[in-house]
Design a protein around this motif. Structure first.
Motif, short mmCIF file in Angstrom:
data_model
loop_
_atom_site.label_atom_id
_atom_site.label_comp_id
_atom_site.label_asym_id
_atom_site.label_seq_id
_atom_site.Cartn_x
_atom_site.Cartn_y
_atom_site.Cartn_z
N ASP A 61 39.40 32.15 39.01
CA ASP A 61 40.65 32.89 38.93
C ASP A 61 41.68 32.13 38.11
OD1 ASP A 61 39.58 34.82 40.40
OD2 ASP A 61 40.61 34.35 42.29
N GLN A 247 35.25 48.66 36.61
CA GLN A 247 36.20 48.32 37.68
C GLN A 247 36.60 49.57 38.44
OE1 GLN A 247 39.50 46.18 36.04
NE2 GLN A 247 38.43 44.21 36.14
N ILE A 251 35.67 50.11 42.49
CA ILE A 251 36.90 49.67 43.11
C ILE A 251 36.78 49.56 44.63
CG2 ILE A 251 37.96 51.98 43.29
CD1 ILE A 251 40.60 50.53 42.45
N GLU A 260 29.81 40.77 40.97
CA GLU A 260 31.19 40.53 41.36
C GLU A 260 31.88 39.59 40.37
OE1 GLU A 260 32.62 37.68 43.41
OE2 GLU A 260 34.48 38.73 43.95
N TRP A 264 34.84 41.25 38.33
CA TRP A 264 36.18 40.93 38.83
C TRP A 264 36.66 39.52 38.46
CZ3 TRP A 264 38.87 44.92 39.87
CH2 TRP A 264 38.26 46.07 40.40
N ARG A 265 35.74 38.60 38.24
CA ARG A 265 36.19 37.21 38.02
C ARG A 265 36.22 36.86 36.52
NH1 ARG A 265 38.43 36.41 42.74
NH2 ARG A 265 37.13 37.46 44.26
#
Lengths: 608, 212
Positions: A61, A247, A251, A260, A264-265
């Motif tokens: 992140d 995405q 969701i 994942e 998302w990362r």
């Protein structure tokens, strides 16, 4: 149409901003407010996670989230500084700031939590706007503006609606702060609302994607220059679209492992690539400025390739580029002096000035509006050449005017000749005829009278003879003014009658049988009439030859005699008048008359 | 007969002369439309029509003449013109039938010529204005076979080209029809023309010869 004003002559310093106005300074404030907020948020995004009650930040992140926002902000600032007033910089800064707003969520408290929840996908709105407005920075149609308005309203609204019926604490998130947006909690209702907003979001997203695809396909077609600047963006845009779509699709799914991390990362790193691709595109446009230097060199060299238009088109990578020249009292004309109407849609116009006087306009691909200074610089580089061509165009306009006025004079003359001939026919000739009838009746009465008066009869007879001679002279006069047979039956019969009354034997080689446009027939007729009259007056010829035949698109009239030659077209008014008559129709006339070798007159008249 | 001309003064004068000469003038028209109406109502033997009439003043009379010939071949047409127009004389003579004539307006003052022309047309003949013929005969030529003709033969040639029959030529020149025939044969031989089967075709042949 955009007419780029050129406030200081043109563009010696092409970095100069356009004249400052209220709206540009307001936009300047807006930009720095958005970008400034973004940089503050970026700084927070680096710091806050370390102190967050959510726990230690994941390294992925930290490596992705602030960088994506920063890349938009930095590229936004570069684009903005490079070209004031261009929306692209503002839009990029807005994407970065909206993206970084989510970072506020690191503070575990009701208000930051609400802000982060609502702003999670907010960046998608300016991102879509960016894709739709590239590279000019403007939306082009009403439908595009409507779609963008929907996106700007729907993205935050959908988040608000979702969070109005969601309670993470009730769903088991113990660390989550209280949801201040919550109106009513009911798991069934929450699920339904989620489903509906997601469906609607999918529809909005699909509509925007269709518009973006259409926009890009359209601008790819416009010019090589646009394609060059779009290429890097296209390479990144496709994975970004795939990312946002997945995405949207996952969701609500709890992904883990590689999917994942991908979605998302690490995936969002792709988003950071997009502004870099934009930057490369903008830099590519910038590289074109070296083309201006080449342009100067090319004009400098006497061996410049092609016309000024072609040189400019090459330098600006716009093969459709057109030039219009300003002629006072006339407006814009093309290089041949014909009226040029500036386009009103799709194409852009940059006017070029010299010493404060408008001289020309460059009509070019609207993609070049992204960098109007470039067009102006190119125009400035070729200013003197443009002025030179403008003067030539102006002279052509004047020549055309002179030619048109000469044609009008000739037409008026011909119309007048016809009118005079008609007046003679209907007036004087008719009266003389009636007079001769009256004399004839009087003569009959005088002769038949019981008291004969030979003297009276003789007088009447003489009068009748005079009238007859007057009519004959008038007839010849009218024929010289404008032969009725030409109007009635055309060139062939009219030339026949000239040949029949010629002073020497005339061989008719060829005559057109069909009717031709009136001015062409008149020109050909008067050439033959004048030439044959000259044969009788000066040539001392034994015979002559008349040949009138059609050639491709025109008529060739040739009259030759075997007389003494030496005719000088400059000497008499007859031949000069004929030359004028033929020239007005765009034709040529030659008089070949070497002394002792006869005279040949050849006229070529284009035939409508 | 019926006459058509846009000038009332001229019409009246002509009617006067013709009536004096014993020709019955059945009607007068001021334009082509008027003329056609009168002809349809009561076809005369001959109409006399001005080539130029309203509205355009170019060749309305000519168009009317063609319309009359097409509708009523039995009606003779004499076209009057202010100008000498050989081309028009040819166009007129090129038809299959006689009963046509072309005269300069000047001739009207010489009443006898006008009356003679009308009578010849009524009798089925062709009338070509002497000025047309003399222009064609007198035009300069490179090698001129017309020069080979005797004076008498030249006279016969002109009268023939004007559309006269052998009998009429004889009356004009105070010669017997036989003698005229002999002259005509001689002319045709000298000019290298084939003998023509009838008066009409004879005119055409002679005019065509003179024109080239």
């Amino acid at each position: 149409m955009q007419i780029a004003a050129s406030p200081h002559g043109v563009a010696a310093d092409n970095a100069a901003p356009p004249a400052s106005s209220d709206s540009t300074s307001r936009r300047e404030i807006l930009f720095w407010a958005v970008a400034g907020a973004g940089f503050v948020l970026a700084a927070l995004a680096f710091v806050l996670p370390w102190f967050s009650a959510w726990g230690k930040p994941r390294i992925t992140d930290m490596a992705v989230f602030p960088e994506v926002g920063l890349s938009y902000l930095v590229v936004g600032v570069i684009a903005w500084r490079r070209r004031h007033g261009n929306n692209l910089g503002l839009l990029m800064a807005a994407v970065g700031t909206a993206w970084l707003l989510y970072g506020i969520g690191s503070i575990v408290a009701p208000v930051p939590f609400a802000v982060a929840s609502v702003s999670r996908f907010l960046y998608q709105a300016p991102l879509a706007h960016l894709a739709l407005a590239f590279p000019s920075g403007r939306l082009r149609s009403r439908s595009e503006r409507i779609v963008m308005t929907c996106v700007y309203v729907w993205v935050p609204l959908s988040a608000l609606i979702t969070w109005a019926f969601a309670d993470p604490r009730a769903e088991g998130c113990r660390r989550c702060p209280r949801n201040i947006l919550l109106i009513h909690w009911d798991p069934g209702l929450h699920h339904t609302v989620d489903l509906i907003t997601n469906r609607l979001s999918t529809i909005v997203a699909a509509t925007v994607l269709v518009f973006i695809a259409r926009h890009w396909l359209a601008i790819r077609k416009t010019s090589r220059r646009t394609r060059r600047s779009l290429a890097p963006v296209s390479w990144v845009a496709l994975p970004v679209v795939a990312l946002i779509a997945s995405q949207q699709a996952f969701i609500d799914s709890n992904l883990s492992g590689v999917p994942e991390i991908l979605i998302w990362r690490a995936g969002p790193l792709l988003l950071a690539g997009l502004p870099i691709a934009f930057l490369i595109g903008l830099l590519r446009l910038r590289l074109d400025r070296s083309a201006i230097a080449d342009l100067m060199l090319e004009l400098e060299g006497s061996h410049s390739q092609g016309t000024l238009r072609q040189i400019l088109a090459r330098a600006l990578h716009d093969p459709t580029l057109a030039l219009a020249y300003w002629v006072p009292d006339r407006g814009y004309v093309d290089e041949r002096g014909h009226r040029f109407i500036l386009p009103t849609g799709g194409r852009s116009v940059t006017e070029i000035e010299l010493g404060g006087q408008r001289i020309a306009a460059i009509v070019h691909d609207a993609a070049l509006d992204e960098d109007p200074d470039l067009v102006r610089a190119a125009g400035a580089a070729v200013r003197l050449s443009l002025e030179n061509e403008r003067l030539q165009a102006e002279i052509r306009v004047q020549l055309e005017e002179v030619r048109a006025s000469r044609a009008r004079i000739l037409e008026a003359g011909d119309a007048e000749r016809q009118r005079v001939e008609r007046n003679l026919h209907d007036g004087a000739q008719q009266r003389l005829l009636s007079l001769s009838l009256a004399l004839r009746l009087a003569l009959a009465r005088a002769k038949g009278s019981p008291v004969p008066d030979p003297e009276l009869a003789q007088t009447l007879e003489r009068a009748a003879e005079d009238v007859r001679r007057a009519m004959s002279e008038l007839r010849e006069l009218a024929r010289g003014v404008h032969p009725a047979v030409l109007t009635r039956a055309g060139l062939g019969p009219a030339v026949h009658s000239l040949v029949e009354t010629a002073p020497v034997p005339v061989v008719l080689v060829a005559l057109p049988t069909e009717r031709l446009p009136e001015p062409v027939e008149a020109a050909a007729y008067f050439v033959v009439a004048e030439a044959l009259a000259n044969v009788g007056k000066y040539a001392a010829a034994r015979r002559a030859e008349v040949d009138i035949h059609r050639v491709d698109g025109g008529l060739v009239v040739r009259v030759a005699d075997d007389g003494v030659g030496g005719a000088d077209p400059a000497a008499g008014t007859g031949l000069r008048g004929l030359e004028d008559r033929v020239a007005v129709l765009g034709g040529t006339m030659r008089v070949i008359s070497p002394a002792g070798c006869g005279t040949t007159i050849v006229a070529e008249v284009p035939c409508g | 007969m019926i006459l058509a001309d846009d000038s009332a003064l001229f019409r009246e004068g002509m009617a006067h002369i013709l009536t004096d000469a014993g020709v019955e003038v059945a009607g007068q028209a001021r334009d082509a439309e008027d003329l056609l109406r009168l002809v349809r109502a009561d076809p005369p033997d001959v109409v006399v029509v001005d080539i130029r009439m309203p509205p355009t003043g170019t060749d309305e009379g000519l168009a009317a003449a063609r319309a009359i010939t097409a509708e009523r071949p039995e009606v003779g047409v004499l076209v009057l013109s202010t100008y000498l127009d050989t081309d028009f004389a040819f166009a007129l003579a090129s038809g299959d039938e006689g009963r046509k004539g072309y005269l300069l307006k000047d001739r009207v003052a010489d009443g006898d010529e006008l009356v003679e022309a009308i009578r010849r047309i009524a009798g089925g003949g062709l009338v070509i204005d002497p000025a047309v013929v003399s222009r064609l005969v007198e035009r300069p030529r490179d090698r001129n076979p017309v020069d080979l003709l005797t004076d008498r033969e030249s006279n016969v040639l002109s009268l023939m080209a004007e559309g006269r029959s052998n009998k009429a030529i004889g009356e004009r020149l105070f010669l017997s029809e036989r003698t005229v025939e002999a002259h005509v044969r001689s002319i045709f031989t000298k000019l290298g023309l084939e003998p023509a089967p009838d008066d009409h075709r004879r005119v055409l042949a002679v005019l065509a010869y003179l024109r080239t």
